[in-house]
Design a protein around this motif. Structure first.
Motif, PDB file in Angstrom:
ATOM      1  N   GLY A  93      -9.209  -6.562  11.046  1.00  0.00           N
ATOM      2  CA  GLY A  93      -8.923  -6.225  12.426  1.00  0.00           C
ATOM      3  C   GLY A  93      -7.803  -7.084  12.978  1.00  0.00           C
ATOM      4  N   CYS A  94      -7.014  -6.530  13.869  1.00  0.00           N
ATOM      5  CA  CYS A  94      -5.904  -7.251  14.493  1.00  0.00           C
ATOM      6  C   CYS A  94      -6.104  -7.325  16.007  1.00  0.00           C
ATOM      7  CB  CYS A  94      -4.573  -6.576  14.182  1.00  0.00           C
ATOM      8  SG  CYS A  94      -4.111  -6.672  12.436  1.00  0.00           S
ATOM      9  N   GLU A  95      -5.374  -8.229  16.632  1.00  0.00           N
ATOM     10  CA  GLU A  95      -5.478  -8.389  18.079  1.00  0.00           C
ATOM     11  C   GLU A  95      -4.696  -7.326  18.839  1.00  0.00           C
ATOM     12  OE1 GLU A  95      -5.887 -13.262  18.444  1.00  0.00           O
ATOM     13  OE2 GLU A  95      -4.054 -12.250  19.095  1.00  0.00           O
ATOM     14  N   TYR A  96      -3.545  -6.957  18.320  1.00  0.00           N
ATOM     15  CA  TYR A  96      -2.574  -6.216  19.130  1.00  0.00           C
ATOM     16  C   TYR A  96      -1.914  -5.156  18.267  1.00  0.00           C
ATOM     17  CZ  TYR A  96       1.506  -5.564  22.237  1.00  0.00           C
ATOM     18  OH  TYR A  96       2.472  -5.055  23.076  1.00  0.00           O
ATOM     19  N   ALA A  97      -1.725  -3.971  18.838  1.00  0.00           N
ATOM     20  CA  ALA A  97      -1.070  -2.898  18.090  1.00  0.00           C
ATOM     21  C   ALA A  97      -0.340  -1.966  19.044  1.00  0.00           C
ATOM     22  CB  ALA A  97      -2.087  -2.113  17.269  1.00  0.00           C
ATOM     23  N   ARG A  98       0.673  -1.309  18.483  1.00  0.00           N
ATOM     24  CA  ARG A  98       1.373  -0.241  19.203  1.00  0.00           C
ATOM     25  C   ARG A  98       1.533   0.949  18.266  1.00  0.00           C
ATOM     26  NH1 ARG A  98       6.525  -2.379  22.508  1.00  0.00           N
ATOM     27  NH2 ARG A  98       6.423  -0.197  23.232  1.00  0.00           N
ATOM     28  N   LEU A  99       1.276   2.114  18.804  1.00  0.00           N
ATOM     29  CA  LEU A  99       1.515   3.321  18.027  1.00  0.00           C
ATOM     30  C   LEU A  99       3.011   3.524  17.822  1.00  0.00           C
ATOM     31  CD1 LEU A  99      -1.055   5.812  19.589  1.00  0.00           C
ATOM     32  CD2 LEU A  99      -1.264   4.535  17.455  1.00  0.00           C
ATOM     33  N   ILE A 100       3.350   4.224  16.744  1.00  0.00           N
ATOM     34  CA  ILE A 100       4.733   4.605  16.470  1.00  0.00           C
ATOM     35  C   ILE A 100       4.792   6.124  16.474  1.00  0.00           C
ATOM     36  CG2 ILE A 100       6.652   4.470  14.842  1.00  0.00           C
ATOM     37  CD1 ILE A 100       5.296   1.947  13.676  1.00  0.00           C
ATOM     38  N   GLU A 101       5.676   6.667  17.304  1.00  0.00           N
ATOM     39  CA  GLU A 101       5.807   8.120  17.409  1.00  0.00           C
ATOM     40  C   GLU A 101       7.281   8.493  17.341  1.00  0.00           C
ATOM     41  OE1 GLU A 101       3.842   9.147  21.026  1.00  0.00           O
ATOM     42  OE2 GLU A 101       1.828   8.787  20.209  1.00  0.00           O
ATOM     43  N   ASP A 102       7.612   9.334  16.380  1.00  0.00           N
ATOM     44  CA  ASP A 102       8.984   9.817  16.201  1.00  0.00           C
ATOM     45  C   ASP A 102       9.983   8.667  16.105  1.00  0.00           C
ATOM     46  OD1 ASP A 102       8.135  12.510  16.310  1.00  0.00           O
ATOM     47  OD2 ASP A 102       8.132  12.428  18.503  1.00  0.00           O
ATOM     48  N   GLY A 103       9.602   7.652  15.325  1.00  0.00           N
ATOM     49  CA  GLY A 103      10.526   6.564  15.062  1.00  0.00           C
ATOM     50  C   GLY A 103      10.677   5.553  16.174  1.00  0.00           C
ATOM     51  N   ARG A 104       9.768   5.564  17.148  1.00  0.00           N
ATOM     52  CA  ARG A 104       9.845   4.602  18.261  1.00  0.00           C
ATOM     53  C   ARG A 104       8.470   3.994  18.512  1.00  0.00           C
ATOM     54  NH1 ARG A 104      13.234   8.763  20.213  1.00  0.00           N
ATOM     55  NH2 ARG A 104      15.371   8.048  20.703  1.00  0.00           N
ATOM     56  N   PRO A 158      -7.472  -2.625  17.066  1.00  0.00           N
ATOM     57  CA  PRO A 158      -6.966  -1.935  15.885  1.00  0.00           C
ATOM     58  C   PRO A 158      -7.508  -2.549  14.597  1.00  0.00           C
ATOM     59  CG  PRO A 158      -5.330  -3.503  16.661  1.00  0.00           C
ATOM     60  CD  PRO A 158      -6.485  -3.570  17.643  1.00  0.00           C
ATOM     61  N   ASN A 159      -7.876  -1.696  13.665  1.00  0.00           N
ATOM     62  CA  ASN A 159      -8.384  -2.124  12.361  1.00  0.00           C
ATOM     63  C   ASN A 159      -7.788  -1.230  11.278  1.00  0.00           C
ATOM     64  OD1 ASN A 159     -10.853  -3.846  13.419  1.00  0.00           O
ATOM     65  ND2 ASN A 159     -10.978  -1.876  14.458  1.00  0.00           N
ATOM     66  N   TYR A 160      -7.789  -1.732  10.065  1.00  0.00           N
ATOM     67  CA  TYR A 160      -7.396  -0.909   8.922  1.00  0.00           C
ATOM     68  C   TYR A 160      -8.214  -1.330   7.716  1.00  0.00           C
ATOM     69  CZ  TYR A 160      -4.481  -4.895   7.413  1.00  0.00           C
ATOM     70  OH  TYR A 160      -4.039  -6.136   7.012  1.00  0.00           O
ATOM     71  N   ARG A 161      -8.336  -0.429   6.753  1.00  0.00           N
ATOM     72  CA  ARG A 161      -9.110  -0.717   5.551  1.00  0.00           C
ATOM     73  C   ARG A 161      -8.385  -0.191   4.321  1.00  0.00           C
ATOM     74  NH1 ARG A 161     -12.950   3.221   7.906  1.00  0.00           N
ATOM     75  NH2 ARG A 161     -14.298   1.435   8.421  1.00  0.00           N
ATOM     76  N   GLY A 162      -8.780  -0.748   3.165  1.00  0.00           N
ATOM     77  CA  GLY A 162      -8.155  -0.303   1.932  1.00  0.00           C
ATOM     78  C   GLY A 162      -8.784  -0.974   0.725  1.00  0.00           C
ATOM     79  N   ILE A 163      -8.190  -0.726  -0.440  1.00  0.00           N
ATOM     80  CA  ILE A 163      -8.563  -1.351  -1.707  1.00  0.00           C
ATOM     81  C   ILE A 163      -7.309  -2.043  -2.222  1.00  0.00           C
ATOM     82  CG2 ILE A 163      -9.404  -0.946  -4.053  1.00  0.00           C
ATOM     83  CD1 ILE A 163     -10.841   1.540  -2.962  1.00  0.00           C
ATOM     84  N   SER A 164      -7.448  -3.254  -2.714  1.00  0.00           N
ATOM     85  CA  SER A 164      -6.305  -4.134  -2.910  1.00  0.00           C
ATOM     86  C   SER A 164      -5.154  -3.489  -3.670  1.00  0.00           C
ATOM     87  CB  SER A 164      -6.765  -5.417  -3.621  1.00  0.00           C
ATOM     88  OG  SER A 164      -7.599  -6.175  -2.777  1.00  0.00           O
ATOM     89  N   VAL A 165      -5.384  -3.003  -4.901  1.00  0.00           N
ATOM     90  CA  VAL A 165      -4.266  -2.483  -5.695  1.00  0.00           C
ATOM     91  C   VAL A 165      -3.690  -1.200  -5.095  1.00  0.00           C
ATOM     92  CG1 VAL A 165      -3.666  -1.481  -7.940  1.00  0.00           C
ATOM     93  CG2 VAL A 165      -4.852  -3.684  -7.822  1.00  0.00           C
ATOM     94  N   PRO A 166      -4.486  -0.183  -4.750  1.00  0.00           N
ATOM     95  CA  PRO A 166      -3.885   0.999  -4.116  1.00  0.00           C
ATOM     96  C   PRO A 166      -3.128   0.661  -2.834  1.00  0.00           C
ATOM     97  CG  PRO A 166      -6.109   1.496  -4.844  1.00  0.00           C
ATOM     98  CD  PRO A 166      -5.924   0.018  -5.017  1.00  0.00           C
ATOM     99  N   VAL A 220      -6.788   3.775   9.406  1.00  0.00           N
ATOM    100  CA  VAL A 220      -6.923   2.871  10.557  1.00  0.00           C
ATOM    101  C   VAL A 220      -8.036   3.403  11.450  1.00  0.00           C
ATOM    102  CG1 VAL A 220      -4.460   2.284  10.415  1.00  0.00           C
ATOM    103  CG2 VAL A 220      -5.221   4.008  12.063  1.00  0.00           C
ATOM    104  N   PHE A 221      -8.623   2.499  12.244  1.00  0.00           N
ATOM    105  CA  PHE A 221      -9.714   2.901  13.117  1.00  0.00           C
ATOM    106  C   PHE A 221      -9.852   1.905  14.255  1.00  0.00           C
ATOM    107  CE2 PHE A 221     -11.378   0.220   9.808  1.00  0.00           C
ATOM    108  CZ  PHE A 221     -12.381  -0.556  10.373  1.00  0.00           C
ATOM    109  N   GLY A 222     -10.533   2.320  15.316  1.00  0.00           N
ATOM    110  CA  GLY A 222     -10.721   1.490  16.490  1.00  0.00           C
ATOM    111  C   GLY A 222     -12.108   0.888  16.541  1.00  0.00           C
ATOM    112  N   GLY A 223     -12.309  -0.012  17.486  1.00  0.00           N
ATOM    113  CA  GLY A 223     -13.594  -0.664  17.673  1.00  0.00           C
ATOM    114  C   GLY A 223     -13.689  -1.954  16.905  1.00  0.00           C
ATOM    115  N   ASP A 224     -14.904  -2.547  16.880  1.00  0.00           N
ATOM    116  CA  ASP A 224     -15.121  -3.793  16.180  1.00  0.00           C
ATOM    117  C   ASP A 224     -15.203  -3.552  14.677  1.00  0.00           C
ATOM    118  OD1 ASP A 224     -15.195  -5.248  18.513  1.00  0.00           O
ATOM    119  OD2 ASP A 224     -17.341  -4.933  18.784  1.00  0.00           O
ATOM    120  N   ALA A 225     -14.410  -4.328  13.905  1.00  0.00           N
ATOM    121  CA  ALA A 225     -14.410  -4.154  12.442  1.00  0.00           C
ATOM    122  C   ALA A 225     -15.696  -4.618  11.842  1.00  0.00           C
ATOM    123  CB  ALA A 225     -13.234  -4.907  11.845  1.00  0.00           C
TER     124      ALA A 225
END
Length: 490
Positions: free
Chosen positions: A411-422, A430-438, A485-490
């Motif tokens: 989870g991160c403290e701060y995020a901004r969406l990116i839309e059409d290159g801006r 903001p949170n994100y998840r994954g598997i290390s190698v992929p 990515v997902f919202g809320g508490d990780a």
């Protein structure tokens, strides 16, 4: 005279070479590592001084090699009697353990070395006006409180001076001197039952080897005001969406990404199973070195203990091995592990000089030091412009990774969406998840040298008994494709 200097003046002198002469005959080989550390911590909260502390600790660790086994005994009794007692205990433990040893060590794992290291600094602790730090920190908390909705503003400065001397019966004599500076500035905003936190470069992230000159107070005051405003913006923001998006991570979050999904999995003692019952194993297997495509061709990770001013720079590890820059991963291919001479001998795998101890009363183990992602050719602006829909995240807030250092969610403290290159609206939680190698194989752009930033943390834990040690990580911003990515508490 400062409090720290007065305390130091009261300490009797200690001569490691003379102490070694007393214990040289106690084992087949014997080493002594002396450590003295002076720590200043100053904090302010909501316009008032909260803590002004200074501490000094010192002691010696004796290591003995007997019948192919190495054992240790630490002591804070630096008298002749105390040192001899520790040496005899270490030798007795080595002798008893040798009957059950899994691997036979020799002096090859403790090569003789002589050298010096002095970390960069312009203003030593002796010359620093530590009282001024308190006034500066109080002002920083005022700058953080840009609104009545900032209910907690905290500012912290740490200065740590460490002196190490390592000597051994086969001729090692190494002196290393470190002066380290750290900071933490945090604003907590509240509106009704909702709270949001924003910190300057992430909790404990901004750490250097430097003196008191590391604190550029005018710049820090401006940054504190920015942090306060961003905390307010998070209160009013919508939650991070639940989507699969292109993800750009700022360097202060790349610190955590490198640390957890590259650094810890590559520790050779972890791969050998030494951490299995405490802090987990690793998904990396011995046969993966030289074979595993860990990430995309843009992924170049180096062990770099010589990057001047980075938090875990040094010239020799705590076993006396000279520290050199080495590729761990080059063009995405796994090449080398994080293991000192003992783990290299046990595993037959290539490693680095990262056999490190957290204090005089801890035996060295394989630890991260400066583990950095080398810059690429992209700018942050170009990365953002290349994304049709994505998200940009800064500053770690939470982390979770499995016992194999494989599946993670951060989870991160701060995020901004990116839309059409801006860059578009701010989103919270903001949170994100994954598997290390992929995840690392999805690396599609790496920031250029102008955007390369060095961070560090003093709080990396590992080992039994636990050792809390300082590590450094440097990286530019990076773009990863198609991340959940997902919202809320990780």
């Amino acid at each position: 005279m400062s409090t720290a200097l007065a305390l130091q003046a009261e300490l009797p002198g200690f001569d490691p070479l003379a102490a070694l002469g007393l214990i040289r005959a106690e084992a087949d080989w014997i080493g002594l590592r002396y450590s003295q550390e002076t720590s200043h911590r100053r904090t302010a909260r909501n316009g008032r001084s909260e803590q002004n502390s200074v501490s000094i600790e010192r002691g010696a660790m004796v290591e003995a090699l007997v019948d192919g086994q190495i054992a240790y005994a630490g002591t804070s009794d630096l008298s002749a009697t105390g040192i001899v007692r520790a040496a005899r205990r270490a030798a007795a433990l080595a002798r008893a353990s040798a009957r059950h040893k899994l691997f036979g060590y020799s002096e090859a794992q403790r090569p003789p070395a002589q050298g010096r290291y002095h970390s960069p600094r312009r203003i030593d602790l002796a010359a620093a006006d530590l009282a001024e730090f308190t006034a500066r920190l109080i002002e920083a908390t005022r700058r953080l409180q840009v609104s009545d909705r900032i209910v907690t503003a905290t500012a912290e400065a740490n200065l740590v001076e460490t002196e190490l001397r390592y000597v051994s019966s086969n001729g090692s004599d190494i002196s290393q001197s470190f002066l380290m500076a750290g900071q933490n500035f945090v604003a907590i905003a509240q509106d009704g039952g909702a709270t949001q936190q924003r910190s300057l470069n992430g909790p404990t992230a901004r750490c250097w080897q430097a003196g008191a000159e590391a604190y550029d107070w005018d710049r820090l005051y401006d940054e504190c005001e920015r942090v306060g405003r961003e905390a307010l913006a998070l209160l009013d923001a919508q939650d991070c969406p639940n989507e699969t998006l292109d993800l750009i991570l700022a360097p202060d979050q790349m610190l955590l990404q490198i640390h957890e999904s590259v650094g810890h999995p590559l520790e050779l003692d972890r791969i050998l199973g030494d951490e299995r019952n405490y802090a987990g194993w690793s998904f990396v297997k011995p046969e993966d070195f030289g074979q595993l495509r860990y990430g995309s061709a843009l992924m170049n990770i180096v062990f770099d203990p010589g990057l001047a001013g980075q938090f875990a720079a040094y010239a020799y590890d705590d076993g006396g091995a000279p520290a050199r820059r080495e590729y761990l991963i080059q063009d995405g291919l796994l090449l080398r592990g994080l293991g000192g001479l003992e783990s290299q001998a046990r595993s037959g795998l290539p490693g680095v000089a990262n056999f490190r101890s957290a204090s005089w009363n801890r035996a060295p183990i394989d630890r991260m030091a400066n583990i950095n992602l080398e810059p690429g050719a992209s700018s942050l602006e170009a990365m953002i412009a290349s994304v049709e829909r994505g998200i940009y995240m800064e500053a770690n807030r939470s982390w979770s990774i499995d016992d194999y250092r494989n599946k993670f969610q951060f989870g991160c403290e701060y995020a901004r969406l990116i839309e059409d290159g801006r860059l578009a609206q701010v989103v919270k939680n903001p949170n994100y998840r994954g598997i290390s190698v992929p995840f690392w194989r999805s690396l599609t752009a790496v920031g250029n040298p102008e955007e390369f930033r060095a961070y560090g943390t003093p709080y990396c834990g590992k080992g039994e008994p636990n050792q809390i040690i300082r590590v450094g990580h440097a990286s530019p911003p990076c773009l990863f494709a198609n991340v959940e990515v997902f919202g809320g508490d990780a």
